[in-house]
Motif scaffolding. Structure first.
Motif, PDB file in Angstrom:
ATOM      1  N   UNK A 135       0.781  -1.239   0.000  1.00 29.20           N
ATOM      2  CA  UNK A 135       0.000   0.000   0.000  1.00 29.20           C
ATOM      3  C   UNK A 135       0.816   1.294   0.000  1.00 29.20           C
ATOM      4  N   UNK A 136       2.092   1.281   0.362  1.00 30.74           N
ATOM      5  CA  UNK A 136       2.908   2.481   0.257  1.00 30.74           C
ATOM      6  C   UNK A 136       2.606   3.551   1.282  1.00 30.74           C
ATOM      7  N   UNK A 137       2.290   3.157   2.508  1.00 32.65           N
ATOM      8  CA  UNK A 137       2.034   4.138   3.563  1.00 32.65           C
ATOM      9  C   UNK A 137       3.308   4.895   3.923  1.00 32.65           C
ATOM     10  N   UNK A 138       3.147   6.081   4.514  1.00 37.81           N
ATOM     11  CA  UNK A 138       4.317   6.891   4.834  1.00 37.81           C
ATOM     12  C   UNK A 138       5.192   6.222   5.883  1.00 37.81           C
ATOM     13  N   UNK A 139       4.609   5.367   6.732  1.00 33.37           N
ATOM     14  CA  UNK A 139       5.447   4.698   7.726  1.00 33.37           C
ATOM     15  C   UNK A 139       6.365   3.651   7.096  1.00 33.37           C
ATOM     16  N   UNK A 140       6.137   3.324   5.816  1.00 34.01           N
ATOM     17  CA  UNK A 140       7.112   2.507   5.096  1.00 34.01           C
ATOM     18  C   UNK A 140       8.451   3.242   5.055  1.00 34.01           C
ATOM     19  N   UNK A 141       8.379   4.562   4.891  1.00 32.06           N
ATOM     20  CA  UNK A 141       9.585   5.389   4.844  1.00 32.06           C
ATOM     21  C   UNK A 141      10.091   5.748   6.236  1.00 32.06           C
ATOM     22  N   UNK A 142       9.198   6.179   7.109  1.00 28.57           N
ATOM     23  CA  UNK A 142       9.620   6.672   8.415  1.00 28.57           C
ATOM     24  C   UNK A 142       9.997   5.556   9.386  1.00 28.57           C
ATOM     25  N   UNK A 143       9.404   4.375   9.243  1.00 27.29           N
ATOM     26  CA  UNK A 143       9.626   3.306  10.218  1.00 27.29           C
ATOM     27  C   UNK A 143      10.234   2.037   9.607  1.00 27.29           C
ATOM     28  N   UNK A 144       9.582   1.455   8.610  1.00 29.32           N
ATOM     29  CA  UNK A 144      10.076   0.183   8.054  1.00 29.32           C
ATOM     30  C   UNK A 144      11.459   0.344   7.428  1.00 29.32           C
ATOM     31  N   UNK A 145      11.639   1.352   6.620  1.00 26.24           N
ATOM     32  CA  UNK A 145      12.886   1.573   5.892  1.00 26.24           C
ATOM     33  C   UNK A 145      14.101   1.678   6.815  1.00 26.24           C
ATOM     34  N   UNK A 146      14.095   2.556   7.826  1.00 25.87           N
ATOM     35  CA  UNK A 146      15.290   2.632   8.682  1.00 25.87           C
ATOM     36  C   UNK A 146      15.534   1.373   9.508  1.00 25.87           C
TER      37      UNK A 146
END
Length: 242
Positions: A71-82
């Motif tokens: 789904x590409x939620x913003x927490x993919x960037x802020x949480x999952x990615x790091x």
């Protein structure tokens, strides 16, 4: 298979009809889950590596695994990615292209940064409509969902997009004993091939942990249930890991 990597918002906790609790894994628990796989010696691979192994007996590291995020939620960037990067892991992120940059969704610059740092991207259609139902009404509309989402991802991210994820598993989530469901599956898979996709992941509706080269458009996944403890997660994973 993950969705949100975030805490459940207070309003959703108070709403018994909200879907967020079942789809949300907290950053703390997610990091502990990555610790768990690291301790077991798992190595993330790309879908290119998976298909190379399936088709050509290409090499894989010991205990290969793919973490996917819908789904590409913003927490993919802020949480999952790091968290993935901190563990030396990569992930596949399936993007609803028509919602990129909306409130609560990741932006194109964020997705580009993730891609530049080892993450993978795939299509999740333009607007997350049930693709089998779309095909039933209009094969042209279904083709547009596939082709345009792929084109938008390639244009914004400057990379080749070859992987797809069925929204809610449709049409694979239908009773495949029905001729209408079989027609939808065959029609959608034909369009996937025509629009340049080489693989597609299913919403996990089948009790299978095996995969072979004969079904590239039905890649099985294990859904991670939200709001569970680390121990219940380990218990759930026990039949699948070693």
């Amino acid at each position: 298979m993950y969705h949100y990597i975030s805490e459940v918002p207070a309003q959703d906790k108070a709403n018994p009809y909200s879907y967020r609790s079942g789809l949300s894994v907290s950053p703390t628990i997610f990091s502990q889950q990555m610790d768990y796989f690291k301790e077991l010696g798992y190595h993330t691979i790309t879908f290119n590596q998976l298909f190379s192994a399936l088709y050509y007996d290409g090499p894989l590291p010991s205990k290969p695994i793919i973490f996917s995020f819908d789904d590409g939620y913003v927490d993919a960037y802020t949480n999952a990615f790091p968290i993935l990067r901190a563990h030396g892991y990569s992930g596949m992120f399936y993007i609803i292209t028509g919602k990129v940059g909306w409130a609560g969704q990741a932006s194109w610059p964020q997705l580009s940064e993730m891609l530049a740092n080892g993450m993978q991207m795939g299509s999740h259609t333009i607007d997350h409509r049930a693709l089998g139902d779309v095909w039933q009404l209009s094969p042209d509309d279904a083709r547009h969902e596939l082709a345009q989402s792929r084109q938008d991802l390639e244009s914004h991210l400057q990379t080749v997009i070859q992987q797809f994820c069925y929204p809610a598993g449709d049409p694979l989530n239908k009773n495949q004993n029905l001729p209408s469901a079989q027609a939808q599956v065959q029609g959608v898979m034909a369009l996937l091939n025509k629009t340049g996709y080489v693989g597609a992941t299913n919403d996990p509706r089948v009790p299978s942990i095996s995969q072979d080269s004969s079904t590239p458009y039905i890649i099985h996944r294990i859904r991670v249930i939200g709001s569970e403890t680390l121990q219940s997660f380990k218990d759930e994973m026990a039949p699948f890991v070693s």
